[in-house]
Scaffold this active site. Structure first.
Site, PDB file in Angstrom:
ATOM      1  N   CYS A 141      41.464  55.645  18.317  1.00 52.85           N
ATOM      2  CA  CYS A 141      42.084  54.475  18.984  1.00 52.85           C
ATOM      3  C   CYS A 141      43.494  55.228  19.484  1.00 52.85           C
ATOM      4  CB  CYS A 141      42.317  53.217  18.356  1.00 52.85           C
ATOM      5  SG  CYS A 141      43.745  52.182  18.779  1.00 52.85           S
ATOM      6  N   CYS A 147      46.697  53.360  18.645  1.00 52.95           N
ATOM      7  CA  CYS A 147      46.812  53.305  17.159  1.00 52.95           C
ATOM      8  C   CYS A 147      47.523  54.491  16.854  1.00 52.95           C
ATOM      9  CB  CYS A 147      45.576  53.131  16.492  1.00 52.95           C
ATOM     10  SG  CYS A 147      44.786  51.684  16.555  1.00 52.95           S
TER      11      CYS A 147
END
Ligand SMILES: [Zn+2]
Length: 144
Positions: A68, A71
């Protein structure tokens, strides 16, 4: 007479009872003798999660995954915030790729998702990363 608090150790994950007034005196774990605060987030799995989520110290969890992009971008902000928010708050990371049971227990549908727990109860959650100042402000707002 200071209030006793339950604080989980970031190394052995055992619960310690310490005086709230001594939180900022670099307390050490009564079991493994390591420092209770490192100024960095602790990685949690399904074995260690409950010990921290059930302690008296508020736990801010970053549910993330290695694939991600947002993230990974948020990771340095989260790590730096640990240095600012400890020892009032514990910051922790849960890799949802490896800890799917935890992700499903909390119904994590998008990442990053940030969750605040204390005494085993969820106090707040938000989906999506935030800039550093906003993140710290959000945590402080939730904890009054
Ligand atoms: Zn310990």
């Amino acid at each position: 007479m200071s209030q006793l608090m339950i604080v989980a150790c970031p190394h052995c994950h055992r619960k310690n009872r310490i005086e709230a007034a001594r939180l900022d005196e670099s307390p050490r774990c009564g079991v493994c003798k390591a420092a209770l605060f490192m100024g960095e987030p602790v990685d949690l799995d399904s074995g260690s999660f409950n010990s921290h989520a059930g302690s008296d110290l508020p736990l801010v969890v970053d549910f993330w995954a290695p694939w991600c992009g947002p993230c990974r971008q948020f990771a340095p902000t989260f790590a730096k915030a640990a240095g600012e928010l400890e020892p009032r708050v514990r910051l922790a990371k849960v890799n949802t790729e490896e800890q799917q049971a935890l992700a499903s227990r909390f119904g994590i549908r998008s990442i990053p998702t940030l969750l605040i727990m204390r005494g085993g109860k969820e106090l707040a959650r938000v989906a999506g990363a935030m800039p550093p100042g906003q993140f710290i402000q959000w945590v402080n707002q939730q904890l009054g």
